[in-house]
Motif scaffolding. Structure first.
Motif, PDB file in Angstrom:
ATOM      1  N   LEU A 168       0.854  -1.191   0.000  1.00  0.00           N
ATOM      2  CA  LEU A 168       0.000   0.000   0.000  1.00  0.00           C
ATOM      3  C   LEU A 168       0.888   1.239   0.000  1.00  0.00           C
ATOM      4  O   LEU A 168       1.614   1.506   0.958  1.00  0.00           O
ATOM      5  N   SER A 169       0.849   1.983  -1.099  1.00  0.00           N
ATOM      6  CA  SER A 169       1.712   3.160  -1.252  1.00  0.00           C
ATOM      7  C   SER A 169       1.247   4.300  -0.350  1.00  0.00           C
ATOM      8  O   SER A 169       0.069   4.361   0.033  1.00  0.00           O
ATOM      9  N   PRO A 170       2.153   5.215  -0.013  1.00  0.00           N
ATOM     10  CA  PRO A 170       1.759   6.380   0.794  1.00  0.00           C
ATOM     11  C   PRO A 170       0.623   7.149   0.122  1.00  0.00           C
ATOM     12  O   PRO A 170       0.633   7.382  -1.086  1.00  0.00           O
ATOM     13  N   GLY A 171      -0.351   7.515   0.919  1.00  0.00           N
ATOM     14  CA  GLY A 171      -1.499   8.263   0.416  1.00  0.00           C
ATOM     15  C   GLY A 171      -2.624   7.409  -0.116  1.00  0.00           C
ATOM     16  O   GLY A 171      -3.717   7.921  -0.353  1.00  0.00           O
ATOM     17  N   LYS A 172      -2.388   6.113  -0.315  1.00  0.00           N
ATOM     18  CA  LYS A 172      -3.416   5.227  -0.831  1.00  0.00           C
ATOM     19  C   LYS A 172      -4.199   4.608   0.332  1.00  0.00           C
ATOM     20  O   LYS A 172      -3.742   4.562   1.474  1.00  0.00           O
ATOM     21  N   ALA A 173      -5.402   4.116   0.016  1.00  0.00           N
ATOM     22  CA  ALA A 173      -6.277   3.574   1.050  1.00  0.00           C
ATOM     23  C   ALA A 173      -6.859   2.240   0.611  1.00  0.00           C
ATOM     24  O   ALA A 173      -6.951   1.950  -0.584  1.00  0.00           O
ATOM     25  N   VAL A 174      -7.234   1.436   1.590  1.00  0.00           N
ATOM     26  CA  VAL A 174      -7.923   0.172   1.346  1.00  0.00           C
ATOM     27  C   VAL A 174      -9.088   0.082   2.313  1.00  0.00           C
ATOM     28  O   VAL A 174      -9.125   0.754   3.347  1.00  0.00           O
ATOM     29  N   VAL A 175     -10.044  -0.752   1.957  1.00  0.00           N
ATOM     30  CA  VAL A 175     -11.180  -1.021   2.841  1.00  0.00           C
ATOM     31  C   VAL A 175     -11.089  -2.475   3.280  1.00  0.00           C
ATOM     32  O   VAL A 175     -11.044  -3.383   2.445  1.00  0.00           O
ATOM     33  N   ILE A 176     -11.046  -2.679   4.594  1.00  0.00           N
ATOM     34  CA  ILE A 176     -10.967  -4.023   5.160  1.00  0.00           C
ATOM     35  C   ILE A 176     -12.304  -4.330   5.833  1.00  0.00           C
ATOM     36  O   ILE A 176     -12.791  -3.541   6.645  1.00  0.00           O
ATOM     37  N   THR A 177     -12.879  -5.455   5.470  1.00  0.00           N
ATOM     38  CA  THR A 177     -14.133  -5.876   6.067  1.00  0.00           C
ATOM     39  C   THR A 177     -13.916  -7.189   6.799  1.00  0.00           C
ATOM     40  O   THR A 177     -13.077  -8.009   6.397  1.00  0.00           O
ATOM     41  N   LEU A 178     -14.663  -7.402   7.865  1.00  0.00           N
ATOM     42  CA  LEU A 178     -14.517  -8.632   8.648  1.00  0.00           C
ATOM     43  C   LEU A 178     -15.733  -8.816   9.535  1.00  0.00           C
ATOM     44  O   LEU A 178     -16.515  -7.883   9.770  1.00  0.00           O
ATOM     45  N   ASN A 179     -15.870 -10.017  10.029  1.00  0.00           N
ATOM     46  CA  ASN A 179     -16.852 -10.345  11.060  1.00  0.00           C
ATOM     47  C   ASN A 179     -16.092 -10.694  12.337  1.00  0.00           C
ATOM     48  O   ASN A 179     -14.986 -11.249  12.278  1.00  0.00           O
ATOM     49  N   PHE A 180     -16.663 -10.396  13.472  1.00  0.00           N
ATOM     50  CA  PHE A 180     -15.991 -10.711  14.721  1.00  0.00           C
ATOM     51  C   PHE A 180     -17.004 -11.186  15.760  1.00  0.00           C
ATOM     52  O   PHE A 180     -18.198 -10.867  15.696  1.00  0.00           O
ATOM     53  N   ALA A 181     -16.499 -11.972  16.694  1.00  0.00           N
ATOM     54  CA  ALA A 181     -17.319 -12.472  17.807  1.00  0.00           C
ATOM     55  C   ALA A 181     -16.517 -12.303  19.090  1.00  0.00           C
ATOM     56  O   ALA A 181     -15.303 -12.567  19.110  1.00  0.00           O
TER      57      ALA A 181
END
Length: 229
Positions: A168-181
């Motif tokens: 992931l380069s500087p200034g770039k973004a990602v979306v992380i999705t997950l489920n948790f218990a």
């Protein structure tokens, strides 16, 4: 004799007074040479830019990632400018369900993480604090920009490493999705009752998976000491 000389003189005068006819010279016609054909200069074609994948919208809510209205509603009017000073802060969208016994909960999470550092990142860490505070936290169905990602637990299962498919380069973004218990403890101990269900009170600080701190030392995923300050 005089006649002959006179005749000769008249003949000379006649020749001398005759008109001087200029000589005419004939020149061959010079063929016309057409100008050399110049090939047109080709118009340079701009290079095709590599498409940058757009950051996916939140799968939980219709609220845009850059919409700070929900945060502004909880801030004092004099502190609204704080939101403008944090353009790269992580944004969490959470949905949780608490069981009737108040000791178990399940949830879904979507977080947009922006690399605000000066170097690329090959992984992102989440903290699962319930695992070191007398409870339990598990994560499933984790994806980065909609694609499954490799994960690994460490630090007494309190640090979850997410390996990115590409840095992931500087200034770039990602979306992380997950489920948790999460299982909530019902006894006081290392959690100092700050994360527990005791005396009819349910306290849920840092109950959801959260991005770890990143600084000059890298990702801060060490296990904190078992005593207060």
């Amino acid at each position: 004799m005089k006649r002959i000389v006179l005749f000769a003189l008249i003949a000379l005068l006649t020749v001398a007074c005759a008109p001087n006819t200029p000589s005419v010279q004939t020149r061959a016609a010079t063929p016309t040479i057409p100008p050399p054909t110049v090939a047109p200069t080709p118009t340079p074609v701009p290079p095709t830019a590599t498409p940058v994948p757009a950051v996916p919208p939140s799968p939980l809510f219709d609220t845009a990632w850059d919409d700070r209205t929900p945060f502004a509603a909880g801030l004092h009017p004099d502190r609204q400018s704080v939101l403008d000073a944090l353009p790269g802060a992580s944004v969490y969208h959470l949905e949780m369900t608490i069981a009737p016994d108040l000791t178990h909960l399940t949830g879904s999470e979507a977080v947009r993480y922006t690399n605000t550092e000066t170097e690329s990142m090959a992984e992102i860490y989440f903290r699962l604090f319930p695992n070191i505070l007398g409870g339990e936290s598990t994560v499933s169905n984790l994806k980065v920009n909609g694609a499954p990602a490799e994960t690994a637990l460490s630090m007494e299962n309190s640090a979850l490493k997410v390996t990115l498919a590409r840095p992931l380069s500087p200034g770039k973004a990602v979306v992380i999705t997950l489920n948790f218990a999460v299982t909530v403890p019902t006894t006081e101990g290392r959690n100092y009752a700050s994360f527990a269900y005791l005396d009819g009170i349910l306290a849920l600080p840092h109950v959801y998976p959260m991005i770890a701190v990143y600084d000059a030392d890298g990702w801060n995923v060490e296990v904190p000491p078992p005593y207060g300050d």
